[in-house]
Every structure is written in structure tokens, then in C-alpha cells.
Design an enzyme around this catalytic site. Structure first.
Site, PDB file in Angstrom:
ATOM      1  N   ASP A 188       0.808  -1.227   0.000  1.00 25.31           N
ATOM      2  CA  ASP A 188       0.000   0.000   0.000  1.00 25.31           C
ATOM      3  C   ASP A 188       0.835   1.268   0.000  1.00 25.31           C
ATOM      4  OD1 ASP A 188       0.952   0.088   2.596  1.00 25.31           O
ATOM      5  OD2 ASP A 188      -1.010  -0.195   3.556  1.00 25.31           O
TER       6      ASP A 188
ATOM      7  N   ASP B 132       0.251 -10.754   6.221  1.00 20.69           N
ATOM      8  CA  ASP B 132      -0.005 -10.068   4.955  1.00 20.69           C
ATOM      9  C   ASP B 132       1.356  -9.705   4.365  1.00 20.69           C
ATOM     10  OD1 ASP B 132      -1.707  -9.120   3.013  1.00 20.69           O
ATOM     11  OD2 ASP B 132      -2.316  -7.309   4.092  1.00 20.69           O
TER      12      ASP B 132
END
EC number: 3.2.1.4
Length: 225
Positions: A29, A138
Site C-alpha cells: 500500500d 499479509d
């Protein structure tokens, strides 16, 4: 082999190290990692964070680019391979472990399904996530999807949902060419050593962080395992 695994698990438990089984997903991100803020854990220094070029270190008190600031994840926190082992960084939620215990800790994962079953990867935890459940890692992989926050738009001019799908990211290796040149190695890694595995399950054990990772993050737990 079974005896070795059992002994390794016993040693991990005896040393008070965390182990278990869980799931993985992927993301990138571009945001300043949570463990880049001071006071998150007992560490030598917070995880290194960078200016928008992804290379120049910036003060740990600088606000995240995902919250109107100018601090982003550093380019060198993308995954790579040395020998037969994968290395990288991850956001994680581990059952019974607050962020103060997971920030900058390292874990060896052995994947248990998909085409990479049996392969090992060592990751350092640099982030957390409100959308993660227990024993969920993640993995930070460029082009892996921006998820909740999209700092890649302000850092690199990425589309509003990031490269590819917002969750999961791009779907083919050729799409790695959409990313900045400095992030393509990690994107291509997904289609090489990682064999484009889609959210593989794994078993994990906490390990002493290898310098090959801490030299990049500049974060070491004190005392370490």
C-alpha cells in the site's frame, strides 16, 4: 524429517518463541509501516521509512503519506530470495500477541499448500492491520494490492485502486511493468520463487532476525530471541 520438526517445535516452545499455523495474503500500500512510529515496541529504532522516492530515509515522526504526510515504505522492503529461502516483510496479526510483541519480530514460515508447499520464507513484521485476523501474515509484495489504504497514488501516481485489483493486485507478470522500475524486482518475485501462489497457508515459528532483513529495516528487538 518429522523428528526434526517436532524437536524444532519443542525448542521454540522452551525458548518462549511463538509458533503456530496460519494464512497469508499479499499487499503493497506504500504507506508508512505502523512499526515505523516510535514507542511501538522495545526496539533499537523504529522501522526505517522513506521519502516519496522510496530511498531517502525520513524522520520517524513524519506523518504517513496515507494520512496527508510525506513518509512512505522504503523500496528495499520488497521480497527477495537468497539460496532456496525467500525473505521479506509483512503486516501480521498473531493470536495473543499485541503489536508491542510482534513489531520487528521475525518468523520462519513453511508453506503447506499450493505450488510452494514445503518452501520456506523468513519475514520481519513491520506493520499491523485492522483487517487482519489471528495468525494472519499479509506479505509485502509490490503489485499485491493496496487494500484499505492507497499511498501508492500519492507516492507513484498509481490508479485510485492501485495497480490491478484493490485486493490481490495485478494478475499477470507482464503487469509488473506498470509499477515503478524500483519496485519491479519484488513484483516479479511473486511470479518466480513464489510461483504466483494465491494466499497460501503456512506454519510459522519465531526466529532470530537475520541481518539481511534488519539491515534494511534498521529495527532490532531488544532483547531479541
Amino acid at each position: 524429517m518429522k523428528v526434526f520438526v517436532v524437536l524444532a517445535a519443542i525448542v521454540a516452545i522452551a525458548n518462549g518463541l511463538t509458533s503456530g499455523s496460519g494464512v497469508t495474503t499479499r499487499y503493497w500500500d506504500c504507506c508508512k509501516p505502523s512499526c515505523s512510529w516510535g514507542g511501538k515496541a522495545s526496539v533499537t529504532k523504529p522501522v526505517r521509512t522513506c521519502k516519496a522516492n522510496g530511498n531517502t530515509t525520513i524522520d520517524s515522526n513524519t506523518q504517513s503519506g496515507c494520512n496527508g504526510g510525506s513518509s512512505y515504505v522504503c523500496n528495499d522492503q520488497q521480497p527477495f530470495t537468497q539460496g532456496n529461502v525467500g525473505y521479506g516483510f509483512a503486516a501480521a496479526s498473531i493470536s495473543g500477541q499485541p503489536e508491542s510483541q510482534t513489531c520487528c519480530a521475525c518468523y520462519e514460515m513453511t508453506f503447506t499448500n499450493t505450488a510452494i508447499s514445503g518452501q520456506k520464507m523468513i519475514v520481519q513484521v513491520t506493520n499491523t492491520g485492522s483487517d487482519l485476523n489471528g495468525n494472519h501474515f499479509d506479505l509485502m509484495i509490490p503489485g499485491g494490492g493496496v487494500g484499505i489504504f492507497n499511498g501508492c497514488q500519492s507516492q507513484w501516481g498509481a490508479p485510485s485502486n492501485g495497480w490491478g485489483q484493490r485486493y490481490g493486485g495485478i494478475s499477470s507478470q507482464s503487469e509488473c511493468n506498470q509499477l515503478p522500475t524500483s519496485l519491479r524486482a519484488g513484483c516479479n518475485w511473486r511470479f518466480g520463487w513464489f510461483k504466483n501462489a494465491d494466499n497460501p497457508s503456512m506454519k510459522f515459528t519465531q526466529v532470530r532476525c537475520p541481518t539481511i532483513l534488519t539491515q534494511k529495516s534498521q529495527c532490532v528487538r531488544t532483547p531479541g530471541p
